[in-house]
Design a protein around this motif. Structure first.
Motif, PDB file in Angstrom:
ATOM      1  N   ARG A  12      10.729  12.806 -27.214  1.00 41.97           N
ATOM      2  CA  ARG A  12      11.174  14.568 -28.034  1.00 41.97           C
ATOM      3  C   ARG A  12      10.464  14.156 -29.589  1.00 41.97           C
ATOM      4  N   TYR A  13      10.441  13.308 -30.074  1.00 41.80           N
ATOM      5  CA  TYR A  13       9.596  12.840 -31.518  1.00 41.80           C
ATOM      6  C   TYR A  13       8.298  13.179 -31.652  1.00 41.80           C
ATOM      7  N   GLY A  14       7.822  12.633 -30.686  1.00 43.77           N
ATOM      8  CA  GLY A  14       6.322  12.638 -30.735  1.00 43.77           C
ATOM      9  C   GLY A  14       5.580  13.972 -30.237  1.00 43.77           C
ATOM     10  N   TYR A  15       6.619  14.654 -29.476  1.00 41.28           N
ATOM     11  CA  TYR A  15       6.048  16.143 -28.946  1.00 41.28           C
ATOM     12  C   TYR A  15       6.395  17.161 -29.943  1.00 41.28           C
ATOM     13  N   GLN A  16       7.682  16.877 -30.631  1.00 47.24           N
ATOM     14  CA  GLN A  16       7.869  17.790 -31.934  1.00 47.24           C
ATOM     15  C   GLN A  16       6.940  17.549 -32.965  1.00 47.24           C
ATOM     16  N   ARG A  17       6.623  16.315 -33.338  1.00 45.75           N
ATOM     17  CA  ARG A  17       5.837  16.027 -34.439  1.00 45.75           C
ATOM     18  C   ARG A  17       4.329  16.752 -34.101  1.00 45.75           C
ATOM     19  N   ALA A  18       4.153  16.669 -32.794  1.00 43.23           N
ATOM     20  CA  ALA A  18       2.701  17.415 -32.626  1.00 43.23           C
ATOM     21  C   ALA A  18       2.788  18.978 -32.303  1.00 43.23           C
ATOM     22  N   GLY A  19       4.158  19.590 -32.357  1.00 42.54           N
ATOM     23  CA  GLY A  19       4.020  21.293 -32.188  1.00 42.54           C
ATOM     24  C   GLY A  19       3.852  21.263 -30.818  1.00 42.54           C
ATOM     25  N   MET A  20       4.084  20.677 -29.611  1.00 44.06           N
ATOM     26  CA  MET A  20       3.984  20.948 -28.512  1.00 44.06           C
ATOM     27  C   MET A  20       4.762  21.796 -27.878  1.00 44.06           C
TER      28      MET A  20
ATOM     29  N   ASN B  59     -14.966  18.358 -23.979  1.00 46.07           N
ATOM     30  CA  ASN B  59     -14.547  19.195 -22.590  1.00 46.07           C
ATOM     31  C   ASN B  59     -13.197  19.334 -22.482  1.00 46.07           C
ATOM     32  N   VAL B  60     -12.340  18.186 -23.189  1.00 46.25           N
ATOM     33  CA  VAL B  60     -10.716  18.216 -22.965  1.00 46.25           C
ATOM     34  C   VAL B  60     -10.271  19.506 -23.848  1.00 46.25           C
ATOM     35  N   LYS B  61      -9.617  20.366 -22.963  1.00 44.97           N
ATOM     36  CA  LYS B  61      -9.400  21.717 -23.454  1.00 44.97           C
ATOM     37  C   LYS B  61      -7.749  21.660 -23.681  1.00 44.97           C
ATOM     38  N   ALA B  62      -7.041  21.045 -23.000  1.00 43.00           N
ATOM     39  CA  ALA B  62      -5.618  20.829 -22.850  1.00 43.00           C
ATOM     40  C   ALA B  62      -5.052  19.520 -22.548  1.00 43.00           C
ATOM     41  N   LEU B  63      -3.798  19.122 -23.218  1.00 44.46           N
ATOM     42  CA  LEU B  63      -3.358  17.913 -22.920  1.00 44.46           C
ATOM     43  C   LEU B  63      -1.880  18.010 -22.401  1.00 44.46           C
ATOM     44  N   VAL B  64      -1.385  17.308 -21.494  1.00 37.40           N
ATOM     45  CA  VAL B  64      -0.146  17.340 -20.689  1.00 37.40           C
ATOM     46  C   VAL B  64       0.536  15.911 -20.860  1.00 37.40           C
ATOM     47  N   TYR B  65       1.610  16.079 -21.449  1.00 32.58           N
ATOM     48  CA  TYR B  65       2.178  14.469 -21.541  1.00 32.58           C
ATOM     49  C   TYR B  65       3.558  14.494 -20.681  1.00 32.58           C
ATOM     50  N   LEU B  66       3.659  13.530 -19.997  1.00 32.96           N
ATOM     51  CA  LEU B  66       4.923  13.580 -18.907  1.00 32.96           C
ATOM     52  C   LEU B  66       5.596  12.191 -19.352  1.00 32.96           C
ATOM     53  N   ALA B  67       6.839  12.323 -19.816  1.00 37.85           N
ATOM     54  CA  ALA B  67       7.618  11.279 -20.194  1.00 37.85           C
ATOM     55  C   ALA B  67       6.645  10.158 -20.888  1.00 37.85           C
ATOM     56  N   GLY B  68       5.765  10.784 -21.960  1.00 34.17           N
ATOM     57  CA  GLY B  68       4.905   9.958 -22.499  1.00 34.17           C
ATOM     58  C   GLY B  68       4.904   9.634 -24.046  1.00 34.17           C
TER      59      GLY B  68
ATOM     60  N   ARG C  92      -3.861  16.878 -32.123  1.00 34.86           N
ATOM     61  CA  ARG C  92      -4.100  17.562 -33.677  1.00 34.86           C
ATOM     62  C   ARG C  92      -4.855  18.721 -33.463  1.00 34.86           C
ATOM     63  N   THR C  93      -5.954  18.825 -32.448  1.00 37.96           N
ATOM     64  CA  THR C  93      -6.914  19.868 -32.304  1.00 37.96           C
ATOM     65  C   THR C  93      -7.055  20.457 -30.847  1.00 37.96           C
ATOM     66  N   THR C  94      -5.993  20.099 -29.920  1.00 36.47           N
ATOM     67  CA  THR C  94      -6.029  20.282 -28.702  1.00 36.47           C
ATOM     68  C   THR C  94      -4.628  21.012 -28.265  1.00 36.47           C
ATOM     69  N   PRO C  95      -4.672  22.158 -27.527  1.00 41.19           N
ATOM     70  CA  PRO C  95      -3.302  22.551 -27.314  1.00 41.19           C
ATOM     71  C   PRO C  95      -2.569  21.526 -26.232  1.00 41.19           C
ATOM     72  N   SER C  96      -1.394  21.423 -26.507  1.00 40.77           N
ATOM     73  CA  SER C  96      -0.682  20.154 -25.816  1.00 40.77           C
ATOM     74  C   SER C  96       0.730  20.494 -25.276  1.00 40.77           C
ATOM     75  N   TRP C  97       0.979  20.130 -24.076  1.00 35.77           N
ATOM     76  CA  TRP C  97       2.568  20.437 -23.378  1.00 35.77           C
ATOM     77  C   TRP C  97       2.752  19.128 -23.265  1.00 35.77           C
ATOM     78  N   GLY C  98       4.441  19.052 -23.409  1.00 36.85           N
ATOM     79  CA  GLY C  98       5.050  17.897 -23.244  1.00 36.85           C
ATOM     80  C   GLY C  98       6.305  17.982 -22.341  1.00 36.85           C
ATOM     81  N   LEU C  99       6.661  17.054 -21.261  1.00 37.91           N
ATOM     82  CA  LEU C  99       7.793  16.867 -20.471  1.00 37.91           C
ATOM     83  C   LEU C  99       8.606  15.808 -20.847  1.00 37.91           C
ATOM     84  N   VAL C 100       9.977  16.092 -21.360  1.00 39.48           N
ATOM     85  CA  VAL C 100      10.650  14.943 -21.548  1.00 39.48           C
ATOM     86  C   VAL C 100      11.630  14.724 -20.347  1.00 39.48           C
ATOM     87  N   ALA C 101      11.559  13.781 -20.166  1.00 45.32           N
ATOM     88  CA  ALA C 101      12.518  13.166 -18.851  1.00 45.32           C
ATOM     89  C   ALA C 101      13.897  12.589 -19.505  1.00 45.32           C
TER      90      ALA C 101
END
Length: 241
Positions: A201-209, A84-93, A180-189
């Motif tokens: 940045r590296y993790g987000y770019q690798r994931a195509g967020m 049931n997880v439909k989106a991921l949001v990363y905050l300085a993560g 890899r299978t869930t739409p994702s958003w990332g915030l860089v502090a």
């Protein structure tokens, strides 16, 4: 045609913090009519913490937007494989790859100021004769390293009430990578002194967020809560479309 169910937002805190780190975000999300859950993460091991968060997610009816700050990003990377997880949001993560540990990802980049501010303390492990190791931030270093743009009086409270992270969490390899299978958003502090922003940045770019950058300390949820809410709402809209 019935409208899609509105997702529940689950806010996962990181190391050296607790769910109160979302204190400025929760009321803003509730004011927008969203259901919010902000669990207390044990901060004992990546595998165990992810299993705990996954158990909470499974009990939520309907879709979930899973948000992770700092170490919480590693936790949602694993727990986010729930159906049931439909989106991921990363905050300085940390956005780990499958089979990767926090130590491995972080080790590819120069240390942040955090490395010199850490304290290691033994703690008893139930059922074992061996002690575990808690990792925390020196209270006198905490405001500058962790919360440079947060009111200093609040930062001092956070420093003495921080939730340590067991060293085991740095070594656990992620058994899955939900991005890899869930739409994702990332915030860089971008002014982060706890995690090197290039790790984010590296993790987000690798994931195509979908990625945004905010000139913020590590505790972006307290210093720039509206920017955080805007990003979460973007994920909510995508899930609800």
């Amino acid at each position: 045609m019935s409208r899609p169910a509105k997702p529940t937002v689950v806010l996962v805190h990181g190391a050296f913090a607790d769910a109160s780190s979302y204190a400025q975000v929760v009321p803003r999300l509730i004011a927008r009519g969203l259901d919010v859950v902000a669990p207390a993460v044990p901060n004992r091991s990546l595998i165990g913490d992810a299993a705990y968060v996954a158990s909470i997610v499974r009990q939520i009816p309907g879709p979930v937007v899973l948000v992770g700050h700092s170490y919480g990003g590693a936790v949602i990377t694993v727990a986010g494989t729930e159906d049931n997880v439909k989106a991921l949001v990363y905050l300085a993560g940390y956005a780990l790859e499958e089979g990767e540990s926090l130590g491995e990802l972080q080790g590819r980049f120069p240390d942040s100021d955090l490395a010199a501010a850490l304290v290691r303390t033994p703690f008893p492990v139930e059922g074992s004769t061996e002690n575990g190791t808690d990792v925390s931030v020196r209270p006198d270093k905490f405001p500058a390293v962790f919360a440079a743009d947060v009111d200093v009086r609040l930062a001092e409270v956070l420093a003495v009430s921080q939730r340590p992270l067991a060293a085991q969490a740095f070594a656990d390899a992620a058994p899955a990578a939900a991005w890899r299978t869930t739409p994702s958003w990332g915030l860089v502090a971008s002014s982060d002194r706890t995690i090197n922003p290039d790790v984010e940045r590296y993790g987000y770019q690798r994931a195509g967020m979908t990625t945004v950058e905010v000139d913020s300390s590590h505790l972006v949820m307290l210093s720039h809560p509206q920017r955080v809410v805007d990003l979460i709402e973007e994920a909510v809209r995508a899930v609800s479309a």
